[in-house]
Scaffold this motif. Sequence first.
Motif, mmCIF file in Angstrom:
data_model
loop_
_atom_site.group_PDB
_atom_site.id
_atom_site.type_symbol
_atom_site.label_atom_id
_atom_site.label_comp_id
_atom_site.label_asym_id
_atom_site.label_seq_id
_atom_site.Cartn_x
_atom_site.Cartn_y
_atom_site.Cartn_z
ATOM 1 N N ASP A 70 1.040 -1.477 0.156
ATOM 2 C CA ASP A 70 0.041 -0.096 -0.043
ATOM 3 C C ASP A 70 0.521 0.710 -0.468
ATOM 4 N N PRO A 71 0.843 1.987 -1.119
ATOM 5 C CA PRO A 71 1.754 3.218 -1.475
ATOM 6 C C PRO A 71 2.135 3.881 0.118
ATOM 7 N N CYS A 72 -0.038 3.818 0.500
ATOM 8 C CA CYS A 72 -0.109 5.146 1.204
ATOM 9 C C CYS A 72 -0.017 5.425 2.986
ATOM 10 N N SER A 73 0.903 3.332 2.775
ATOM 11 C CA SER A 73 1.489 2.989 3.985
ATOM 12 C C SER A 73 3.359 3.526 4.333
ATOM 13 N N ASP A 74 3.457 4.251 2.992
ATOM 14 C CA ASP A 74 4.773 5.059 3.533
ATOM 15 C C ASP A 74 4.865 6.669 3.893
ATOM 16 N N PRO A 75 5.579 6.415 4.952
ATOM 17 C CA PRO A 75 5.750 8.156 5.595
ATOM 18 C C PRO A 75 5.749 8.987 4.619
ATOM 19 N N ALA A 76 6.556 9.228 3.577
ATOM 20 C CA ALA A 76 6.976 9.750 2.755
ATOM 21 C C ALA A 76 5.627 11.017 2.216
ATOM 22 N N VAL A 77 4.863 9.035 1.697
ATOM 23 C CA VAL A 77 3.517 10.300 1.017
ATOM 24 C C VAL A 77 2.362 10.320 1.859
ATOM 25 N N GLN A 78 2.517 10.075 3.015
ATOM 26 C CA GLN A 78 1.564 10.007 4.275
ATOM 27 C C GLN A 78 1.887 11.857 4.506
ATOM 28 N N GLN A 79 3.597 11.992 4.746
ATOM 29 C CA GLN A 79 4.005 13.384 5.177
ATOM 30 C C GLN A 79 3.314 14.529 3.998
ATOM 31 N N ALA A 80 3.204 13.751 3.101
ATOM 32 C CA ALA A 80 3.060 14.601 1.358
ATOM 33 C C ALA A 80 1.460 14.998 1.032
ATOM 34 N N VAL A 81 0.932 13.839 1.342
ATOM 35 C CA VAL A 81 -0.633 14.328 1.954
ATOM 36 C C VAL A 81 -1.671 15.207 2.886
ATOM 37 N N GLN A 82 -0.965 14.735 4.361
ATOM 38 C CA GLN A 82 -0.884 15.510 5.032
ATOM 39 C C GLN A 82 -0.907 17.584 4.458
ATOM 40 N N ALA A 83 0.491 17.625 3.727
ATOM 41 C CA ALA A 83 1.456 18.930 3.797
ATOM 42 C C ALA A 83 -0.264 19.524 2.948
ATOM 43 N N GLY A 84 -0.774 18.062 1.910
ATOM 44 C CA GLY A 84 -1.718 19.261 0.900
ATOM 45 C C GLY A 84 -0.327 19.534 -0.475
ATOM 46 N N GLY A 92 5.443 10.579 -4.690
ATOM 47 C CA GLY A 92 5.342 8.974 -3.019
ATOM 48 C C GLY A 92 5.442 8.261 -3.761
ATOM 49 N N PHE A 93 4.178 7.905 -4.572
ATOM 50 C CA PHE A 93 3.272 7.148 -5.241
ATOM 51 C C PHE A 93 4.393 5.467 -6.625
ATOM 52 N N GLY A 94 5.603 6.896 -6.884
ATOM 53 C CA GLY A 94 7.000 6.370 -8.140
ATOM 54 C C GLY A 94 5.929 6.648 -9.062
ATOM 55 N N GLY A 95 4.730 7.615 -9.406
ATOM 56 C CA GLY A 95 4.837 8.735 -10.792
ATOM 57 C C GLY A 95 3.809 8.731 -10.924
ATOM 58 N N GLY A 96 3.490 9.602 -12.251
ATOM 59 C CA GLY A 96 1.427 9.278 -12.765
ATOM 60 C C GLY A 96 0.888 7.914 -12.498
ATOM 61 N N ALA A 97 1.913 7.306 -13.663
ATOM 62 C CA ALA A 97 1.334 5.459 -13.876
ATOM 63 C C ALA A 97 0.964 5.828 -13.078
ATOM 64 N N PHE A 99 0.703 6.135 -10.180
ATOM 65 C CA PHE A 99 -0.305 6.610 -8.938
ATOM 66 C C PHE A 99 -1.882 5.980 -9.277
ATOM 67 N N ARG A 100 -2.273 5.949 -11.079
ATOM 68 C CA ARG A 100 -3.519 6.117 -11.661
ATOM 69 C C ARG A 100 -3.284 4.292 -11.136
ATOM 70 N N GLU A 101 -2.396 3.488 -11.968
ATOM 71 C CA GLU A 101 -2.723 1.895 -11.784
ATOM 72 C C GLU A 101 -3.358 1.873 -10.388
ATOM 73 N N ALA A 102 -2.626 2.670 -8.599
ATOM 74 C CA ALA A 102 -3.157 2.383 -7.724
ATOM 75 C C ALA A 102 -4.606 2.672 -6.883
ATOM 76 N N VAL A 103 -4.797 3.533 -8.108
ATOM 77 C CA VAL A 103 -6.393 4.649 -7.470
ATOM 78 C C VAL A 103 -6.805 3.114 -8.403
ATOM 79 N N VAL A 104 -6.762 2.903 -9.719
ATOM 80 C CA VAL A 104 -7.636 2.279 -10.487
ATOM 81 C C VAL A 104 -7.905 0.142 -9.375
ATOM 82 N N ALA A 105 -6.570 -0.054 -9.325
ATOM 83 C CA ALA A 105 -6.878 -1.284 -8.474
ATOM 84 C C ALA A 105 -7.400 -1.149 -6.440
ATOM 85 N N GLY A 106 -7.594 -0.138 -6.266
ATOM 86 C CA GLY A 106 -7.929 -0.085 -4.978
ATOM 87 C C GLY A 106 -7.021 0.334 -4.041
ATOM 88 N N ASN A 107 -6.026 0.508 -4.969
ATOM 89 C CA ASN A 107 -5.137 0.161 -3.407
ATOM 90 C C ASN A 107 -4.760 1.715 -3.177
#
Length: 309
Positions: A70-84, A92-97, A99-107
């Motif tokens: 789960d990319p959302c478990s990465d502390p760097a991602v959590q910090q970026a989300v909280q910071a807006g 933090g997800f590894g780039g646009g592609a 990010f899209r794949e994770a969203v589409v997969a429900g991950n």
Amino acid sequence: MPFSPHAQHAAPRSPIRGPALPIGVAVTALGMLLSIASVPAASPEAAAMPEPVAVMQVPTVQVGATTAADPCSDPAVQQAVQAGDDAATVAGFGGGAAFREAVVAGNAPCISLRDPARVWVVVNKSLPLKPADYEPGALDSVPLQMTTPSGRVRTDVAAAVGQMADAADAAGVGRIGANNGYRSYGLQVTTYDSHVRSQGQGQADAGSARPGHSEHQTGLALDVVACGSNCGGLDGFGGTAQSDWVAAHAWEYGFIVRYEQVGTPVTGYAPEPWHLRYVGIDLAAAYHDGGFHTLEEFFGLPAAPDYAH
């Protein structure tokens, strides 16, 4: 010794005589012989069969059946989300592609496509803004020649469209101006109602979003026009050198052409080559490279050609 007539029928004696065995040993030996004699002889079929070999049971492993992290478990991602920080979140997800794949997969449980403050928000006829009267935070003036008073967009959008217009001018395709940027809920009420009065409900819904369903209300969208000595209107933008350049290069600055003709069955809107939607450079690159034509398809969402009521 006298001759016996039955002597020839007696068992012959062994010519070899050994020392006599002790009685205990003899009894033991006799017992062993009797024990061996009591074991039935194996059949030829049984003798031919090999001894059974114990086989270790190995669990079946399904190839590719691993659970994605789960990319959302990465502390760097959590910090970026909280910071807006949307750009840092996507990175933090590894780039646009990715990010899209994770969203589409429900991950991507930390990502909401309904959050109007995020560059990845999806607003359409089925997904209204929440709250309906949402107002974005910091807005800045569009650094282009404007043809209406609606000359503000989000700060990041203003910087990006200024860079895009400068690049278009440097490429020799002519100047780009803007018609509309941010529109409040109240202004969208006025805009939509005017289209209904002049065109009718059906035509209005094909060319203007109902209040609470407009991308302009997020501050992430703006309509651009071609400028020469003067700036033209929206209907005159398609087919111009500026329009062709925008269609080919807007993604390099974080924009997509939101309403293409090929996407009308999905979005329910007539083609609008002038309507640009900012999603950020990484997501725009993934959108372009993937050959997508609507945000709905990009994020694996159902088509939304009509309003629910």
